[in-house]
Motif scaffolding. Structure first.
Motif, short mmCIF file in Angstrom:
data_model
loop_
_atom_site.label_atom_id
_atom_site.label_comp_id
_atom_site.label_asym_id
_atom_site.label_seq_id
_atom_site.Cartn_x
_atom_site.Cartn_y
_atom_site.Cartn_z
N GLY A 1 0.78 -1.23 0.00
CA GLY A 1 0.00 0.00 0.00
C GLY A 1 0.81 1.27 0.00
N GLU A 2 2.04 1.21 -0.48
CA GLU A 2 2.88 2.41 -0.53
C GLU A 2 2.88 3.00 -1.93
OE1 GLU A 2 6.14 1.62 3.00
OE2 GLU A 2 6.76 1.39 0.91
N ARG A 3 2.74 4.32 -2.00
CA ARG A 3 2.74 5.01 -3.28
C ARG A 3 3.67 6.24 -3.18
NH1 ARG A 3 -2.94 5.97 -5.92
NH2 ARG A 3 -2.69 3.70 -6.04
N PHE A 4 4.67 6.25 -4.04
CA PHE A 4 5.64 7.34 -4.11
C PHE A 4 5.34 8.17 -5.36
CE2 PHE A 4 7.40 3.71 -1.97
CZ PHE A 4 8.20 4.19 -0.96
N GLU A 5 5.19 9.47 -5.20
CA GLU A 5 4.92 10.32 -6.36
C GLU A 5 5.89 11.48 -6.40
OE1 GLU A 5 1.34 12.73 -6.53
OE2 GLU A 5 1.06 12.51 -4.36
N GLY A 6 6.20 11.92 -7.63
CA GLY A 6 7.12 13.03 -7.78
C GLY A 6 6.87 13.81 -9.05
N GLY A 7 6.98 15.14 -8.94
CA GLY A 7 6.80 16.02 -10.08
C GLY A 7 5.57 16.90 -9.93
N LEU A 8 5.53 17.97 -10.74
CA LEU A 8 4.41 18.92 -10.70
C LEU A 8 4.22 19.48 -9.29
CD1 LEU A 8 1.88 17.09 -13.04
CD2 LEU A 8 3.52 18.88 -13.63
N GLY A 9 5.34 19.76 -8.63
CA GLY A 9 5.30 20.34 -7.30
C GLY A 9 5.11 19.37 -6.17
N ARG A 10 5.16 18.06 -6.47
CA ARG A 10 4.94 17.05 -5.43
C ARG A 10 6.15 16.14 -5.30
NH1 ARG A 10 -1.24 14.96 -5.03
NH2 ARG A 10 -2.28 16.94 -5.40
N ALA A 11 6.41 15.72 -4.07
CA ALA A 11 7.39 14.67 -3.76
C ALA A 11 6.91 14.04 -2.47
CB ALA A 11 8.80 15.23 -3.63
N ARG A 12 6.13 12.97 -2.58
CA ARG A 12 5.36 12.52 -1.44
C ARG A 12 5.19 11.00 -1.42
NH1 ARG A 12 3.94 14.46 3.54
NH2 ARG A 12 1.98 13.57 4.25
N LEU A 13 5.26 10.42 -0.22
CA LEU A 13 4.88 9.04 0.03
C LEU A 13 3.55 9.02 0.74
CD1 LEU A 13 5.28 5.92 0.54
CD2 LEU A 13 6.54 6.60 2.61
N THR A 14 2.62 8.20 0.25
CA THR A 14 1.41 7.88 1.00
C THR A 14 1.45 6.40 1.32
OG1 THR A 14 0.17 7.59 -1.07
CG2 THR A 14 0.03 9.73 -0.01
N ALA A 15 1.11 6.04 2.56
CA ALA A 15 1.27 4.66 3.01
C ALA A 15 0.36 4.39 4.19
CB ALA A 15 2.73 4.41 3.40
N PRO A 16 0.07 3.12 4.48
CA PRO A 16 -0.81 2.79 5.62
C PRO A 16 -0.31 3.32 6.96
CG PRO A 16 -0.54 0.88 4.19
CD PRO A 16 0.41 1.92 3.70
N MET A 17 1.00 3.42 7.12
CA MET A 17 1.56 3.91 8.37
C MET A 17 1.69 5.43 8.41
SD MET A 17 1.90 1.24 10.19
CE MET A 17 2.94 1.80 11.53
N GLY A 18 1.18 6.09 7.39
CA GLY A 18 1.22 7.54 7.34
C GLY A 18 2.08 8.05 6.21
N GLY A 19 1.78 9.25 5.76
CA GLY A 19 2.52 9.84 4.65
C GLY A 19 3.66 10.72 5.13
N ARG A 20 4.53 11.05 4.18
CA ARG A 20 5.62 11.97 4.46
C ARG A 20 6.16 12.51 3.16
NH1 ARG A 20 10.89 8.48 6.30
NH2 ARG A 20 11.95 10.37 5.60
N ASP A 21 6.81 13.66 3.23
CA ASP A 21 7.47 14.22 2.06
C ASP A 21 8.71 13.41 1.72
OD1 ASP A 21 5.60 16.24 1.86
OD2 ASP A 21 6.79 17.66 3.03
N LEU A 22 9.02 13.33 0.44
CA LEU A 22 10.23 12.64 -0.01
C LEU A 22 11.39 13.63 -0.09
CD1 LEU A 22 8.72 10.55 -2.94
CD2 LEU A 22 9.20 9.78 -0.61
N ALA A 23 12.55 13.20 0.34
CA ALA A 23 13.77 14.01 0.23
C ALA A 23 14.97 13.08 0.31
CB ALA A 23 13.86 15.05 1.34
N VAL A 24 15.88 13.21 -0.65
CA VAL A 24 17.08 12.38 -0.64
C VAL A 24 17.96 12.75 0.55
CG1 VAL A 24 17.05 12.02 -3.13
CG2 VAL A 24 18.29 13.98 -2.17
N ARG A 25 18.85 11.82 0.90
CA ARG A 25 19.78 12.04 2.01
C ARG A 25 20.98 12.84 1.50
NH1 ARG A 25 20.98 6.76 5.35
NH2 ARG A 25 21.66 5.99 3.30
N ARG A 26 21.37 13.85 2.24
CA ARG A 26 22.48 14.71 1.85
C ARG A 26 23.68 14.49 2.77
NH1 ARG A 26 21.17 16.43 -3.22
NH2 ARG A 26 19.32 17.78 -3.24
N GLY A 27 24.85 14.95 2.31
CA GLY A 27 26.04 14.97 3.15
C GLY A 27 26.67 13.62 3.40
#
Length: 270
Positions: free
Chosen positions: A125-151
């Motif tokens: 039930g996980e869906r990752f979307e990106g583009g058109l101003g969105r970078a987001r995970l929606t999932a049964p345990m809750g959603g969150r914004d997507l962001a790569v790890r830096r540094g």
């Protein structure tokens, strides 16, 4: 894009339709695979075909002017300048094994770059979307914004690929040069590796032998999360082939240098 919301809604409706087509057949031992490539095992199942047809039906109703390029049913020309690139089950081998690392891939290209994409895993039930101003995970345990790890330096990075052999012998040696410099290398997650990069848990994904439909959706998601996706020479990866996805410009540069070291630019075979 003026029709951004309609594009987003259409993509989610396609992903929902693919879920409905696939889930009744997942972990069903009676589901058989046909082999599309007799020289090798390149499986396709009833679930692959049903999912792509379900997505095409959504597009025919909602966006009939757009082109379509799907793994199972090929290319349909459009008139809008936009093309949907569909992989109904990326990771059919994993699907056949009952492993939930496969995914439904949806990407929208304007011919020059990816504008929007989804990586959907119906079973968990996980869906990752990106583009058109969105970078987001929606999932049964809750959603969150997507962001790569830096540094993260190369010697602290996590690297993923699907197959340990990667591609040709020369491609395998190039991959091994990178794998020898990172902290951790893991295998076997198909498109889910790109989702984890966008989520900030993986730093590099390096693969070879991809088709456009294997990378279109993941490319949009990774780029929206702040990552970089190119071929092994730093050019466009839209056509597939040898692909590297990196969380930062520094990791991308370091990995490219290793991929192309010693033996020169990697060729398709020895």
């Amino acid at each position: 894009m003026q029709d951004a919301q309609q594009i987003i809604d259409t993509a989610h409706e396609m992903a929902d339709a693919a879920r409905r087509a696939i889930l009744p057949l997942f972990r069903d031992a009676s589901v058989m695979a046909d082999n599309k490539r007799p020289a090798d095992f390149d499986p396709v199942t009833e679930a692959d075909r049903a999912a792509e047809m379900a997505m095409r039906e959504v597009l025919a109703r909602r966006r009939p002017e757009d082109g379509i390029f799907g793994e199972e049913f090929g290319q349909s020309e459009g008139r809008s300048g936009l093309t949907w690139i569909l992989d109904p089950i990326d990771g059919t081998r994993a699907f056949l094994c009952g492993a939930p690392s496969w995914g439904v891939l949806i990407g929208l290209s304007d011919g020059q770059r990816m504008r929007y994409g989804l990586i959907d895993q119906p079973y968990i039930g996980e869906r990752f979307e990106g583009g058109l101003g969105r970078a987001r995970l929606t999932a049964p345990m809750g959603g969150r914004d997507l962001a790569v790890r830096r540094g993260i330096a190369l010697d602290q990075a996590t690297l993923m690929t699907t197959y340990p052999e990667v591609g040709s012998a020369a491609e395998g040696r190039a991959f091994a040069r990178v794998a020898g410099k990172v902290r951790l290398t893991r295998y076997g997650l198909d498109c889910y590796a790109y989702a984890l990069l966008a989520l900030g848990h993986v730093d590099l994904v390096i693969e070879a032998g991809l088709q456009a439909y294997d990378i279109a959706g993941p490319m949009a998601v990774v780029e929206a999360a702040g990552g970089i996706v190119t071929d092994w020479q730093g050019g466009s990866a839209l056509a597939g082939g040898r692909v590297i996805a990196a969380a930062s410009a520094e990791l991308h540069e370091a990995a490219l240098a290793l991929l192309n070291a010693d033996e020169g630019p990697v060729r398709g075979s020895d």
